[in-house]
Design a protein around this motif. Structure first.
Motif, PDB file in Angstrom:
ATOM      1  N   GLY B 227       0.822  -1.210   0.000  1.00  0.00           N
ATOM      2  CA  GLY B 227       0.000   0.000   0.000  1.00  0.00           C
ATOM      3  C   GLY B 227       0.850   1.251   0.000  1.00  0.00           C
ATOM      4  O   GLY B 227       1.273   1.729  -1.037  1.00  0.00           O
ATOM      5  N   ASP B 228       1.123   1.783   1.195  1.00  0.00           N
ATOM      6  CA  ASP B 228       2.001   2.951   1.267  1.00  0.00           C
ATOM      7  C   ASP B 228       3.062   2.780   2.346  1.00  0.00           C
ATOM      8  O   ASP B 228       3.660   3.729   2.788  1.00  0.00           O
ATOM      9  CB  ASP B 228       1.165   4.218   1.530  1.00  0.00           C
ATOM     10  N   ARG B 229       3.233   1.528   2.787  1.00  0.00           N
ATOM     11  CA  ARG B 229       4.201   1.306   3.873  1.00  0.00           C
ATOM     12  C   ARG B 229       5.321   0.387   3.435  1.00  0.00           C
ATOM     13  O   ARG B 229       5.121  -0.531   2.632  1.00  0.00           O
ATOM     14  CB  ARG B 229       3.483   0.674   5.076  1.00  0.00           C
ATOM     15  N   PHE B 230       6.488   0.639   4.000  1.00  0.00           N
ATOM     16  CA  PHE B 230       7.633  -0.223   3.733  1.00  0.00           C
ATOM     17  C   PHE B 230       7.988  -1.008   4.983  1.00  0.00           C
ATOM     18  O   PHE B 230       7.983  -0.468   6.091  1.00  0.00           O
ATOM     19  CB  PHE B 230       8.846   0.614   3.329  1.00  0.00           C
ATOM     20  N   TYR B 231       8.268  -2.271   4.789  1.00  0.00           N
ATOM     21  CA  TYR B 231       8.727  -3.141   5.883  1.00  0.00           C
ATOM     22  C   TYR B 231      10.089  -3.669   5.447  1.00  0.00           C
ATOM     23  O   TYR B 231      10.171  -4.456   4.503  1.00  0.00           O
ATOM     24  CB  TYR B 231       7.748  -4.291   6.096  1.00  0.00           C
ATOM     25  N   SER B 232      11.130  -3.214   6.122  1.00  0.00           N
ATOM     26  CA  SER B 232      12.469  -3.540   5.646  1.00  0.00           C
ATOM     27  C   SER B 232      13.201  -4.496   6.567  1.00  0.00           C
ATOM     28  O   SER B 232      12.941  -4.549   7.768  1.00  0.00           O
ATOM     29  CB  SER B 232      13.295  -2.259   5.503  1.00  0.00           C
ATOM     30  N   ASN B 301      10.786  -7.628  -7.076  1.00  0.00           N
ATOM     31  CA  ASN B 301      10.031  -8.846  -7.368  1.00  0.00           C
ATOM     32  C   ASN B 301       8.584  -8.618  -6.938  1.00  0.00           C
ATOM     33  O   ASN B 301       8.294  -8.524  -5.761  1.00  0.00           O
ATOM     34  CB  ASN B 301      10.649 -10.033  -6.617  1.00  0.00           C
ATOM     35  N   PRO B 302       7.664  -8.518  -7.921  1.00  0.00           N
ATOM     36  CA  PRO B 302       6.275  -8.191  -7.577  1.00  0.00           C
ATOM     37  C   PRO B 302       5.581  -9.314  -6.799  1.00  0.00           C
ATOM     38  O   PRO B 302       4.591  -9.057  -6.122  1.00  0.00           O
ATOM     39  CB  PRO B 302       5.599  -7.994  -8.932  1.00  0.00           C
ATOM     40  N   VAL B 303       6.072 -10.547  -6.924  1.00  0.00           N
ATOM     41  CA  VAL B 303       5.398 -11.661  -6.245  1.00  0.00           C
ATOM     42  C   VAL B 303       6.357 -12.357  -5.276  1.00  0.00           C
ATOM     43  O   VAL B 303       6.288 -13.555  -5.058  1.00  0.00           O
ATOM     44  CB  VAL B 303       4.795 -12.676  -7.254  1.00  0.00           C
ATOM     45  N   GLY B 304       7.249 -11.583  -4.672  1.00  0.00           N
ATOM     46  CA  GLY B 304       8.272 -12.154  -3.788  1.00  0.00           C
ATOM     47  C   GLY B 304       7.694 -12.766  -2.524  1.00  0.00           C
ATOM     48  O   GLY B 304       6.568 -12.469  -2.132  1.00  0.00           O
ATOM     49  N   GLN B 305       8.478 -13.639  -1.907  1.00  0.00           N
ATOM     50  CA  GLN B 305       8.046 -14.320  -0.686  1.00  0.00           C
ATOM     51  C   GLN B 305       8.244 -13.389   0.507  1.00  0.00           C
ATOM     52  O   GLN B 305       9.311 -13.341   1.082  1.00  0.00           O
ATOM     53  CB  GLN B 305       8.836 -15.612  -0.478  1.00  0.00           C
ATOM     54  N   PHE B 306       7.192 -12.668   0.887  1.00  0.00           N
ATOM     55  CA  PHE B 306       7.386 -11.724   1.987  1.00  0.00           C
ATOM     56  C   PHE B 306       7.412 -12.388   3.355  1.00  0.00           C
ATOM     57  O   PHE B 306       7.761 -11.768   4.340  1.00  0.00           O
ATOM     58  CB  PHE B 306       6.364 -10.584   1.932  1.00  0.00           C
ATOM     59  N   SER B 307       7.052 -13.677   3.416  1.00  0.00           N
ATOM     60  CA  SER B 307       7.165 -14.375   4.703  1.00  0.00           C
ATOM     61  C   SER B 307       8.614 -14.409   5.182  1.00  0.00           C
ATOM     62  O   SER B 307       8.867 -14.441   6.378  1.00  0.00           O
ATOM     63  CB  SER B 307       6.623 -15.797   4.590  1.00  0.00           C
ATOM     64  N   MET B 308       9.549 -14.386   4.237  1.00  0.00           N
ATOM     65  CA  MET B 308      10.958 -14.415   4.641  1.00  0.00           C
ATOM     66  C   MET B 308      11.389 -13.080   5.255  1.00  0.00           C
ATOM     67  O   MET B 308      12.461 -12.986   5.837  1.00  0.00           O
ATOM     68  CB  MET B 308      11.867 -14.859   3.486  1.00  0.00           C
ATOM     69  N   VAL B 309      10.555 -12.057   5.116  1.00  0.00           N
ATOM     70  CA  VAL B 309      10.761 -10.798   5.844  1.00  0.00           C
ATOM     71  C   VAL B 309       9.909 -10.810   7.119  1.00  0.00           C
ATOM     72  O   VAL B 309      10.346 -10.419   8.193  1.00  0.00           O
ATOM     73  CB  VAL B 309      10.380  -9.577   4.968  1.00  0.00           C
ATOM     74  N   SER B 310       8.699 -11.297   6.968  1.00  0.00           N
ATOM     75  CA  SER B 310       7.720 -11.242   8.051  1.00  0.00           C
ATOM     76  C   SER B 310       8.170 -11.990   9.307  1.00  0.00           C
ATOM     77  O   SER B 310       8.119 -11.444  10.408  1.00  0.00           O
ATOM     78  CB  SER B 310       6.403 -11.851   7.543  1.00  0.00           C
ATOM     79  N   TYR B 311       8.602 -13.242   9.147  1.00  0.00           N
ATOM     80  CA  TYR B 311       8.911 -14.062  10.328  1.00  0.00           C
ATOM     81  C   TYR B 311      10.125 -13.570  11.107  1.00  0.00           C
ATOM     82  O   TYR B 311      10.018 -13.312  12.308  1.00  0.00           O
ATOM     83  CB  TYR B 311       9.041 -15.545   9.943  1.00  0.00           C
ATOM     84  N   PRO B 312      11.290 -13.425  10.460  1.00  0.00           N
ATOM     85  CA  PRO B 312      12.442 -12.996  11.266  1.00  0.00           C
ATOM     86  C   PRO B 312      12.283 -11.604  11.881  1.00  0.00           C
ATOM     87  O   PRO B 312      12.842 -11.334  12.928  1.00  0.00           O
ATOM     88  CB  PRO B 312      13.622 -13.055  10.299  1.00  0.00           C
TER      89      PRO B 312
END
Lengths: 371, 327
Positions: B227-232, B301-312
């Motif tokens: 949306g309008d947020r970044f999670y780095s 990557n428009p369809v990247g695996q964001f779980s690999m950011v989310s969990y750690p």
């Protein structure tokens, strides 16, 4: 010895290396490398100072005679790779201390001795709660392998993602029967056979005959046979360093926020009684007369979920509280629900482990535990 | 109704759906492009666009929220086509089947476009699900984002010259890397470093390949945009030779650290502009940060695996996506 006294940078402790302050000693838990180190609590305040002052500023504020000790502590943190020097701390926020999960019930324990539960009903009800993991413990060989297979089938196409199966060894089944049981059900995540004639391991490969080592490793499953019998629920609740749970970020956050052993757990004991945990004496009625979702709605059933170690006497000053599972079924003073786990021999005030049973005759008799 | 396009093995989709249910949503449909449970029923152009899942009709006009997570076209006619003989002339039959499959693709494209436009909330984009890396790098530079020197080379001579001018290079696929399995082996391609010493193994002429100047890496950043947020997330892998060029090469003894990161506001602004220019409201972006604290953009990557950011990082992105779809 080298010193870091001229270092204008900040010392960043990595967000996945989390310190816990204890009465005498403190710990730092590395969630990525899954290790735990103990250090004297006198060093703990540095973790807060690191977020405010550069290394040079810390040295300046310290008494001269503390310099060597502080340098040694930095050496320890660097050697263990718990942190690094950075110019801009703001780039590296801490992990949010938060745990949530979408399901109402995460895991269930179902015990079996002499009564055949209606597993169709149980799995349907667990499904409506979103239950993800099931542990099925059979103290006696009540079921044949074929019957067990039929039970597992009832859990298919539901919220349940895996079943840990603990069964009693029986001479009428061959090694191949056990391997087949495993291979036939992707739902079975692990299979333990107790009361076996020998300790051994069988391999299940789900029929994969290729040479790809990575795939082989992924598919490879072990069936563990133990000579030790599992005769009942009173074996549980032992607190020991070897049971500390140093896993991923989520399990750590879960453990500091909730009672990780009981949170979102529901159990059906060998008599069919619904409990928080099969080892507990208090029950919420029989599965024959009650619906699990109604039990979960009862406030007192969910009350124990929030009892984290910060609320428990002794545990609240223990440096291992962030990685310890706790046990609310067997406690030191059966009348005081917030007393420390009975089967814990650790004293955080002097940092020593002793035999937990010493001086606990009253509680041991109360629970009828055989030692 | 919430409509989700995905593939059956996508764990992230399953997690987002678990959150949707927890947040009280009962009206959703998951369309997995690799499962043959979807049929086309009919479209009247006015108020009825019906497909069915396991025989249950779904009117796409009722879609309030759409998530294109991943996945390609559904084969609406595959099972029926198997038993049909379109022509005795094999060559003609092959061409006819080709025609049908391009009709199928166009119909699929339209379904996704239709739902995306029809739904007040739409996340992800099928038409932009496969970006051209070289084009995205051009755009990034236009928005003032630094990128590593990028070349497409097909001769050893030119490669040797670029190595002399730039020092070590890296190479990676222009499109998608290799990911092939057979019964005995799995083949993957990673980002690989190329040095002078590799030249002996390289033929004089080769397929035009993407090379970039190797950044003297301090750490890597993976950014999830929603949306309008970044999670780095920062990936600390530089202590480790094996993961120095590509963090996906895991070292089990000294695993990389994946930690929460706060992307500088200036980079976030530029990156938001880049996502907007690509007409994407979600995706994952990769950066490397060099020893001088310069941020180099690598790819989106428009369809990247964001779980690999989310969990750690303990971000609960699956819940955030569910909340986005509900709003």
């Amino acid at each position: 010895m080298s010193s870091y006294i001229d270092c204008d940078s900040y010392f960043l402790v990595f967000a996945d290396c989390i310190p816990t302050r204890g009465a005498k000693n403190s710990t730092i838990c590395d969630l990525t490398r899954t290790t735990l180190e103990v250090f004297p609590s006198s060093f703990y305040p540095f973790f807060e100072i690191f977020r405010k002052s550069t290394v040079k500023e810390i040295y300046i504020d310290l008494e001269l005679e503390s310099h060597i000790e502080f340098t040694k502590f930095l050496d320890f943190l660097l050697e263990k790779e718990y942190g690094m020097f950075v110019d801009d701390l703001d780039l590296f926020p801490e992990l949010e201390k938060r745990w949530e999960s979408p399901e109402l019930i995460n895991n269930a324990i179902v015990d079996v001795r002499l009564r055949k539960h209606d597993f169709g009903v149980i799995f349907d009800q667990l499904n409506s709660l979103g239950c993800v993991y099931v542990q099925l413990r059979c103290f006696e060989s009540l079921y044949t392998i074929q019957e067990l297979s039929d039970v597992i089938k009832l859990a298919e196409d539901k919220s349940i993602q895996s079943i840990e199966l603990i069964i009693k060894y029986h001479t009428s089944f061959t090694d191949q029967d056990y391997v087949d049981l495993y291979n036939d059900h992707v739902l079975i995540s692990s299979l333990f056979v107790h009361s076996a004639p020998e300790n051994k391991v069988l391999i299940a490969d789900f029929g994969y005959k290729g040479e790809d080592q990575i795939l082989k490793q992924e598919i490879h499953r072990e069936i563990h046979f133990y000579t030790m019998p599992i005769t009942g629920a009173s074996h549980c609740g032992i607190i020991d360093a070897k049971y500390f749970s140093i896993g991923d970020v989520q399990s750590f956050m879960h453990n500091i926020s909730y009672n990780s052993c009981l949170n979102k757990k529901i159990s059906i004991d060998e008599e069919g009684l619904i409990k928080n945990c099969p080892s507990m004496t208090h029950d919420f009625g029989s599965i024959d007369d009650n619906i699990l979702i109604d039990v979960v709605a009862i406030e007192s059933f969910r009350g124990v979920w929030g009892v984290n170690k910060d609320l428990i006497n002794v545990c609240r000053s223990c440096e291992f509280r962030a990685v310890c599972t706790d046990c609310r079924a067997y406690i030191e003073s059966p009348d005081d629900f917030l007393s420390k786990p009975l089967k814990c021999g650790y004293n955080p005030n002097d940092g020593t482990w002793t035999d937990w049973a010493e001086g606990k005759e009253h509680a041991i008799v109360h629970y009828g535990i055989d030692i | 109704m919430i409509v989700i396009n995905s593939i059956s093995k996508d764990h992230t989709t399953t997690e987002v759906i678990r959150w949707l249910i927890a947040l009280g949503v009962t009206d959703f449909v998951r369309i997995d492009s690799d499962v043959e449970d979807i049929e086309f029923v009919g479209y009247n152009g006015i108020d009825s666009f019906i497909i069915s899942k396991n025989g249950i009709p779904i009117n796409l006009f009722e879609s309030k929220s759409y998530w294109y997570r991943r996945g390609g076209a559904i084969s609406f006619f595959k099972s029926k086509l198997k038993d049909m003989k379109l022509s005795q002339d094999l060559n003609l039959e092959k061409k006819l089947i080709g025609n049908i499959s391009s009709e199928n693709r166009a119909l699929n494209d339209y379904i996704k476009q239709f739902v995306a436009h029809r739904s007040p909330v739409s996340l992800g984009s099928y038409s932009n699900s496969s970006l051209n890396k070289l084009h995205v790098l051009d755009l990034a530079r236009q928005f003032g984002i630094k990128t590593p020197g990028t070349f497409v080379i097909n001769t050893k001579k030119e490669l040797s010259r670029k190595l002399m001018e730039n020092g070590p290079l890296i190479t990676k696929a222009i499109s998608e890397g290799v990911s092939i399995y057979n019964v005995n082996h799995s083949y993957y391609s990673y980002t690989e470093e190329i040095n002078e010493s590799d030249l002996v193994n390289i033929s004089d002429v080769f397929f035009p390949s993407l090379f970039q100047k190797k950044v003297d890496k301090k750490f890597e950043i993976r950014v999830f945009f929603l949306g309008d947020r970044f999670y780095s997330m920062v990936i600390l892998s530089q202590r480790n030779k094996q993961t120095e060029v590509d963090f996906r090469k895991y070292d089990e003894r000294k695993p990389n650290r994946f930690l929460p990161f706060r992307l500088p506001a200036e980079i976030e602004l530029k990156l938001a502009a880049l996502f907007k220019a690509l007409d994407l409201n979600t995706g994952s972006a990769d950066f490397v940060v060099d020893k001088n604290n310069e941020y180099f953009f690598l790819e989106i990557n428009p369809v990247g695996q964001f779980s690999m950011v989310s969990y750690p990082c303990n971000y609960y992105l699956e819940k955030e996506v569910a909340k986005f779809l509900i709003n």
